[in-house]
Design a protein around this motif. Structure first.
Motif, PDB file in Angstrom:
ATOM      1  N   ASP A 494      96.704  62.025  20.774  1.00 36.99           N
ATOM      2  CA  ASP A 494      97.260  60.841  21.407  1.00 36.99           C
ATOM      3  C   ASP A 494      98.768  60.858  21.200  1.00 36.99           C
ATOM      4  O   ASP A 494      99.252  61.182  20.114  1.00 36.99           O
ATOM      5  CB  ASP A 494      96.646  59.586  20.782  1.00 36.99           C
ATOM      6  N   GLY A 495      99.496  60.520  22.218  1.00 37.82           N
ATOM      7  CA  GLY A 495     100.944  60.485  22.096  1.00 37.82           C
ATOM      8  C   GLY A 495     101.565  59.957  23.367  1.00 37.82           C
ATOM      9  O   GLY A 495     100.950  59.979  24.436  1.00 37.82           O
ATOM     10  N   ASP A 496     102.788  59.477  23.231  1.00 36.35           N
ATOM     11  CA  ASP A 496     103.516  58.957  24.378  1.00 36.35           C
ATOM     12  C   ASP A 496     104.446  60.052  24.897  1.00 36.35           C
ATOM     13  O   ASP A 496     105.321  60.526  24.170  1.00 36.35           O
ATOM     14  CB  ASP A 496     104.312  57.723  23.960  1.00 36.35           C
ATOM     15  N   VAL A 497     104.265  60.449  26.152  1.00 31.71           N
ATOM     16  CA  VAL A 497     105.068  61.520  26.750  1.00 31.71           C
ATOM     17  C   VAL A 497     105.607  61.009  28.090  1.00 31.71           C
ATOM     18  O   VAL A 497     105.208  61.485  29.158  1.00 31.71           O
ATOM     19  CB  VAL A 497     104.232  62.806  26.945  1.00 31.71           C
ATOM     20  N   PRO A 498     106.518  60.034  28.074  1.00 34.58           N
ATOM     21  CA  PRO A 498     106.943  59.402  29.323  1.00 34.58           C
ATOM     22  C   PRO A 498     107.762  60.303  30.233  1.00 34.58           C
ATOM     23  O   PRO A 498     107.861  60.049  31.436  1.00 34.58           O
ATOM     24  CB  PRO A 498     107.772  58.208  28.843  1.00 34.58           C
ATOM     25  N   PHE A 499     108.342  61.387  29.653  1.00 34.56           N
ATOM     26  CA  PHE A 499     109.247  62.227  30.435  1.00 34.56           C
ATOM     27  C   PHE A 499     108.680  63.624  30.713  1.00 34.56           C
ATOM     28  O   PHE A 499     109.415  64.528  31.079  1.00 34.56           O
ATOM     29  CB  PHE A 499     110.596  62.334  29.724  1.00 34.56           C
ATOM     30  N   MET A 500     107.373  63.798  30.498  1.00 32.51           N
ATOM     31  CA  MET A 500     106.701  65.061  30.798  1.00 32.51           C
ATOM     32  C   MET A 500     107.330  66.232  30.018  1.00 32.51           C
ATOM     33  O   MET A 500     107.481  67.336  30.539  1.00 32.51           O
ATOM     34  CB  MET A 500     106.748  65.340  32.298  1.00 32.51           C
ATOM     35  N   MET A 501     107.661  65.996  28.755  1.00 28.99           N
ATOM     36  CA  MET A 501     108.335  66.997  27.943  1.00 28.99           C
ATOM     37  C   MET A 501     107.430  67.662  26.911  1.00 28.99           C
ATOM     38  O   MET A 501     107.913  68.390  26.048  1.00 28.99           O
ATOM     39  CB  MET A 501     109.528  66.363  27.225  1.00 28.99           C
ATOM     40  N   GLN A 502     106.119  67.404  26.959  1.00 28.39           N
ATOM     41  CA  GLN A 502     105.192  68.027  26.022  1.00 28.39           C
ATOM     42  C   GLN A 502     103.917  68.453  26.739  1.00 28.39           C
ATOM     43  O   GLN A 502     103.494  67.813  27.706  1.00 28.39           O
ATOM     44  CB  GLN A 502     104.841  67.060  24.882  1.00 28.39           C
ATOM     45  N   VAL A 503     103.345  69.534  26.258  1.00 27.44           N
ATOM     46  CA  VAL A 503     102.069  70.046  26.753  1.00 27.44           C
ATOM     47  C   VAL A 503     101.017  69.790  25.683  1.00 27.44           C
ATOM     48  O   VAL A 503     101.194  70.175  24.522  1.00 27.44           O
ATOM     49  CB  VAL A 503     102.150  71.552  27.079  1.00 27.44           C
ATOM     50  N   VAL A 529     102.156  57.182  31.867  1.00 30.82           N
ATOM     51  CA  VAL A 529     102.693  56.158  32.763  1.00 30.82           C
ATOM     52  C   VAL A 529     102.380  54.782  32.185  1.00 30.82           C
ATOM     53  O   VAL A 529     101.217  54.460  31.911  1.00 30.82           O
ATOM     54  CB  VAL A 529     102.090  56.303  34.174  1.00 30.82           C
ATOM     55  N   HIS A 530     103.418  53.986  32.012  1.00 30.62           N
ATOM     56  CA  HIS A 530     103.293  52.644  31.449  1.00 30.62           C
ATOM     57  C   HIS A 530     103.358  51.601  32.561  1.00 30.62           C
ATOM     58  O   HIS A 530     104.215  51.687  33.453  1.00 30.62           O
ATOM     59  CB  HIS A 530     104.426  52.365  30.454  1.00 30.62           C
ATOM     60  N   ARG A 531     102.519  50.615  32.456  1.00 29.66           N
ATOM     61  CA  ARG A 531     102.537  49.516  33.423  1.00 29.66           C
ATOM     62  C   ARG A 531     103.870  48.780  33.380  1.00 29.66           C
ATOM     63  O   ARG A 531     104.364  48.290  34.406  1.00 29.66           O
ATOM     64  CB  ARG A 531     101.388  48.559  33.115  1.00 29.66           C
ATOM     65  N   GLU A 532     104.491  48.711  32.188  1.00 30.22           N
ATOM     66  CA  GLU A 532     105.724  47.945  32.032  1.00 30.22           C
ATOM     67  C   GLU A 532     106.928  48.644  32.652  1.00 30.22           C
ATOM     68  O   GLU A 532     107.846  47.971  33.151  1.00 30.22           O
ATOM     69  CB  GLU A 532     106.000  47.684  30.546  1.00 30.22           C
ATOM     70  N   ARG A 536     104.425  50.025  39.847  1.00 35.39           N
ATOM     71  CA  ARG A 536     103.831  50.458  41.112  1.00 35.39           C
ATOM     72  C   ARG A 536     103.115  51.782  40.949  1.00 35.39           C
ATOM     73  O   ARG A 536     102.016  51.966  41.486  1.00 35.39           O
ATOM     74  CB  ARG A 536     104.897  50.548  42.203  1.00 35.39           C
ATOM     75  N   TYR A 537     103.694  52.726  40.239  1.00 35.79           N
ATOM     76  CA  TYR A 537     103.042  54.020  40.034  1.00 35.79           C
ATOM     77  C   TYR A 537     101.778  53.853  39.186  1.00 35.79           C
ATOM     78  O   TYR A 537     100.739  54.457  39.459  1.00 35.79           O
ATOM     79  CB  TYR A 537     104.026  54.981  39.364  1.00 35.79           C
ATOM     80  N   TRP A 538     101.865  53.008  38.137  1.00 39.17           N
ATOM     81  CA  TRP A 538     100.685  52.729  37.325  1.00 39.17           C
ATOM     82  C   TRP A 538      99.582  52.125  38.193  1.00 39.17           C
ATOM     83  O   TRP A 538      98.407  52.473  38.055  1.00 39.17           O
ATOM     84  CB  TRP A 538     101.056  51.768  36.193  1.00 39.17           C
ATOM     85  N   ARG A 539      99.969  51.253  39.090  1.00 40.83           N
ATOM     86  CA  ARG A 539      98.974  50.595  39.953  1.00 40.83           C
ATOM     87  C   ARG A 539      98.341  51.602  40.918  1.00 40.83           C
ATOM     88  O   ARG A 539      97.152  51.489  41.244  1.00 40.83           O
ATOM     89  CB  ARG A 539      99.649  49.465  40.725  1.00 40.83           C
ATOM     90  N   LEU A 540      99.110  52.582  41.392  1.00 38.29           N
ATOM     91  CA  LEU A 540      98.541  53.641  42.236  1.00 38.29           C
ATOM     92  C   LEU A 540      97.477  54.414  41.461  1.00 38.29           C
ATOM     93  O   LEU A 540      96.369  54.668  41.969  1.00 38.29           O
ATOM     94  CB  LEU A 540      99.645  54.586  42.707  1.00 38.29           C
ATOM     95  N   ILE A 541      97.808  54.791  40.214  1.00 33.03           N
ATOM     96  CA  ILE A 541      96.844  55.538  39.404  1.00 33.03           C
ATOM     97  C   ILE A 541      95.625  54.679  39.096  1.00 33.03           C
ATOM     98  O   ILE A 541      94.488  55.169  39.085  1.00 33.03           O
ATOM     99  CB  ILE A 541      97.515  56.051  38.112  1.00 33.03           C
ATOM    100  N   GLU A 542      95.847  53.390  38.883  1.00 34.73           N
ATOM    101  CA  GLU A 542      94.733  52.484  38.640  1.00 34.73           C
ATOM    102  C   GLU A 542      93.814  52.410  39.865  1.00 34.73           C
ATOM    103  O   GLU A 542      92.572  52.383  39.724  1.00 34.73           O
ATOM    104  CB  GLU A 542      95.262  51.092  38.282  1.00 34.73           C
ATOM    105  N   ALA A 543      94.394  52.397  41.056  1.00 33.66           N
ATOM    106  CA  ALA A 543      93.573  52.381  42.276  1.00 33.66           C
ATOM    107  C   ALA A 543      92.777  53.679  42.402  1.00 33.66           C
ATOM    108  O   ALA A 543      91.602  53.660  42.818  1.00 33.66           O
ATOM    109  CB  ALA A 543      94.463  52.181  43.498  1.00 33.66           C
ATOM    110  N   PHE A 544      93.381  54.791  42.013  1.00 29.34           N
ATOM    111  CA  PHE A 544      92.668  56.072  42.038  1.00 29.34           C
ATOM    112  C   PHE A 544      91.560  56.089  40.978  1.00 29.34           C
ATOM    113  O   PHE A 544      90.455  56.584  41.224  1.00 29.34           O
ATOM    114  CB  PHE A 544      93.650  57.221  41.803  1.00 29.34           C
ATOM    115  N   ARG A 545      91.853  55.518  39.787  1.00 26.38           N
ATOM    116  CA  ARG A 545      90.838  55.453  38.736  1.00 26.38           C
ATOM    117  C   ARG A 545      89.653  54.590  39.163  1.00 26.38           C
ATOM    118  O   ARG A 545      88.484  54.937  38.929  1.00 26.38           O
ATOM    119  CB  ARG A 545      91.449  54.874  37.451  1.00 26.38           C
ATOM    120  N   ALA A 546      89.944  53.453  39.813  1.00 21.47           N
ATOM    121  CA  ALA A 546      88.869  52.569  40.261  1.00 21.47           C
ATOM    122  C   ALA A 546      87.956  53.269  41.267  1.00 21.47           C
ATOM    123  O   ALA A 546      86.748  53.001  41.320  1.00 21.47           O
ATOM    124  CB  ALA A 546      89.469  51.303  40.862  1.00 21.47           C
ATOM    125  N   LYS A 547      88.529  54.165  42.050  1.00 20.55           N
ATOM    126  CA  LYS A 547      87.760  54.861  43.083  1.00 20.55           C
ATOM    127  C   LYS A 547      87.016  56.073  42.546  1.00 20.55           C
ATOM    128  O   LYS A 547      85.905  56.386  42.978  1.00 20.55           O
ATOM    129  CB  LYS A 547      88.696  55.280  44.217  1.00 20.55           C
TER     130      LYS A 547
END
Length: 594
Positions: A494-503, A529-532, A536-547
């Protein structure tokens, strides 16, 4: 109110940022405006954008901070020249480079005529700017700081401690020894000649085995204090003039490796030569050698400082594979890596370091929001030009006949939830979607505002993307954007990687569910991706997750062998000339029928 314009100039990834009372108002790389990757020179258009975003003229700027100081390490430079007596052309070339870096005032006059700069000019040593770019915007009150790159101001690495608003540098690796030069030389040897191609070696490495690691250990030697040294017989940069081009275009660096490297590893690969197992094994061995040196240094730094937080910067901090192993392979618990860890980030580092040196006292308004010791935490990278929905509507009206002629249908969907659902439906149906929203990202990664998004569940999605748009090497992986709260369900840590700098390694049982973003070694270079910070991007992923039940999408940069798109016009052009299926351009939803 104090305004500081930070610059990375006369180097690859030229950039500018504007800091007002310790808050980053705007930041952008020059390549996004010039449309030439890694553009090097004076970042006049990025400066113009930053000033416009801040509502300022150049005359109203109090300070300019540049991430290079020609006077740094001066006696070491002189001593090295006297001791080693390198080729005269090398000395002349370095002198010319330093002269260019002193001409910023003249370039201001040319780039912004009639707007004289009345403030103070400051030079910030290259690696001080690097570590400042990470620590002074990090969530840490106190942290070990480390910068590792090719070279800057006669150094290739620097480390120390950051505390509050202050940074102390306690150790360095000086020219001619450099992990960045080692990795760049191997990149050139493997037939990837362009500036910034190192990520291709990193992507190729998992396809090989570290069979040539012992050979790599002859090239790079680990030093007892945690540092490293090169066997210089395999390199040219320390004794010959290497072709460098840093002025007004794509950077170019001549061959760094000497004939001895081919004696050791075999013939260098030509650019058009097919990749074989020998090349893959050399890439794997080079990555293993880099990690061996990197973690040797980290272990020594932890033993020295006995602190568990790390702020990491420099071009080598773009090695996301090594970064993802920091918690497992060292005693550091947390790491912060800014979204523009390389030289572009030096613009922010120079500005923030100067802000700190000036006292860093925030205004009352600046104190509102996440701050530590009077400084702003950089928790997102959306610092570039934005898009106005009215301007997008006007653009689409202007080009309506062209779009209709290509079989495109344009809809305006003002309701964000509906827009996200429609886009998620397209992604789930296997379509390639351009997603252009809000302000452009700062740094090389597309982070959900200038992205192409696709279905990570499709095993054939990599081929579809390469056929329709990217046309890039098949071994290069694509990355997932995942909701922050779902990371541990899908990844082994588990970790926060907001800038895509870790694999991170993907959980074994999840890998068959998301083959499009699972690399050959079971890893994925994630973006959390953080909702805060990007609702909008978080909400897109949430719509994909719901589907679909999958809380992530495949995310790659919105471009086609060019810099990431900056403007709505560039996004529409890229959509038009490729086989992209859908473009979500602000609140407009454009579908290509047939």
């Amino acid at each position: 109110m104090t305004t500081i314009l930070g610059l990375n100039a006369y180097h690859g990834d030229a950039s500018a940022c504007l800091v007002r009372d310790g808050i980053i108002v705007a930041a952008a790389e020059e390549e996004r405006f010039r449309r030439i990757k890694h553009w090097a020179g004076f970042p006049s258009r990025a400066i113009g954008y930053c000033l416009a975003e801040g509502g300022l003229t150049l005359a109203e700027v109090d300070h300019v901070a540049v991430n290079s100081d020609p006077k740094a390490s001066l006696f070491r430079k002189i001593g090295y020249a006297l001791k080693t007596r390198p080729d005269l052309s090398l000395i002349v070339d370095r002198f010319r480079n330093q002269t260019k870096r002193r001409s910023i005032e003249a370039d201001f006059a040319c780039a912004l005529p009639g707007a004289a700069f009345k403030g103070e000019m400051h030079r910030i040593e290259h690696h001080v700017a690097h570590v400042a770019s990470a620590f002074l915007v990090s969530p840490f009150e106190r942290a070990v700081v480390l910068s590792v790159d090719g070279f800057g101001d006669f150094c290739s690495a620097a480390w120390g401690m950051g505390e509050g608003n202050r940074i102390s540098i306690d150790g360095r690796v000086y020219f001619p020894h450099s992990l960045g030069v080692f990795y760049q030389a191997i990149t050139q040897y493997l037939g990837f000649p362009h500036y910034g191609d190192e990520y291709k070696v990193m992507g190729l490495a998992p396809y090989g085995r570290p069979e040539r690691l012992e050979a790599m250990r002859r090239i790079v030697r680990l030093v007892d204090d945690g540092a490293f040294a090169l066997d210089l017989s395999y390199f040219r940069h320390h004794r010959e003039k290497i072709a460098y081009e840093w002025s007004g275009g794509m950077p170019h660096v001549g061959a760094l490796f000497a004939p001895a490297l081919e004696d050791l590893l075999g013939p260098a690969r030509r650019k058009d030569e097919p990749l074989d197992d020998r090349h893959r094994n050399i890439a794997c061995s080079a990555q293993a050698m880099y990690e061996e040196a990197f973690f040797h240094l980290l272990r020594n730094l932890h033993d020295r400082y006995r602190h568990a937080d790390l702020a990491l910067a420099g071009g080598c901090a773009m090695n996301s594979v090594a970064n993802g192993k920091i918690k497992r392979m060292s005693s550091f618990d947390r790491v912060y890596i800014q979204s523009a860890a390389g030289d572009a980030g030096g613009a922010i580092g120079a500005a923030m370091q100067l802000w700190s040196a000036l006292g860093g006292a925030p205004t009352a308004s600046a104190l509102a929001g996440g701050r530590i010791a009077g400084r702003k935490i950089m928790d997102h990278a959306y610092l570039g030009p934005g898009c106005d929905d009215a301007a997008i509507a006007a653009l689409l009206a202007t080009r309506s006949e062209e779009l209709a002629g290509k079989g495109c249908v344009v809809e305006r969907i003002a309701d964000e939830a509906a827009l996200c659902r429609r886009t998620a439906d397209a992604i789930a149906n296997g379509e390639v979607v351009g997603w252009f929203q809000g302000r452009m990202e700062w740094g090389p990664r597309a982070l959900g505002n200038r992205s192409i998004v696709c279905d990570p569940r499709r095993a054939d999605m990599k081929d579809i993307l390469n056929h329709k748009i990217k046309r890039r090497e098949s071994f290069r992986p694509f990355a997932p954007s995942i909701q922050r709260e779902c990371v541990f369900d899908w990844f082994e840590e588990d970790g926060d990687v907001p800038f895509m700098m870790q694999v991170f390694q993907i959980r074994v049982e999840k890998r068959p569910l998301i083959p499009a973003i699972t690399h050959v070694d079971g890893s994925g270079r994630l973006q959390t991706v953080h909702r805060e910070t990007n609702p909008r991007y978080w909400r897109l992923i949430e719509a994909f997750r719901a589907k679909t039940g999958v809380p992530m999408v495949l995310n790659t940069s919105f471009n086609e062998n060019e810099p990431v798109v900056c403007t709505p016009e560039e996004a529409l052009d890229c959509f038009s000339r490729t086989k992209m299926d859908v473009l979500a351009l602000g609140n407009s939803f454009i579908r290509r029928n047939g």
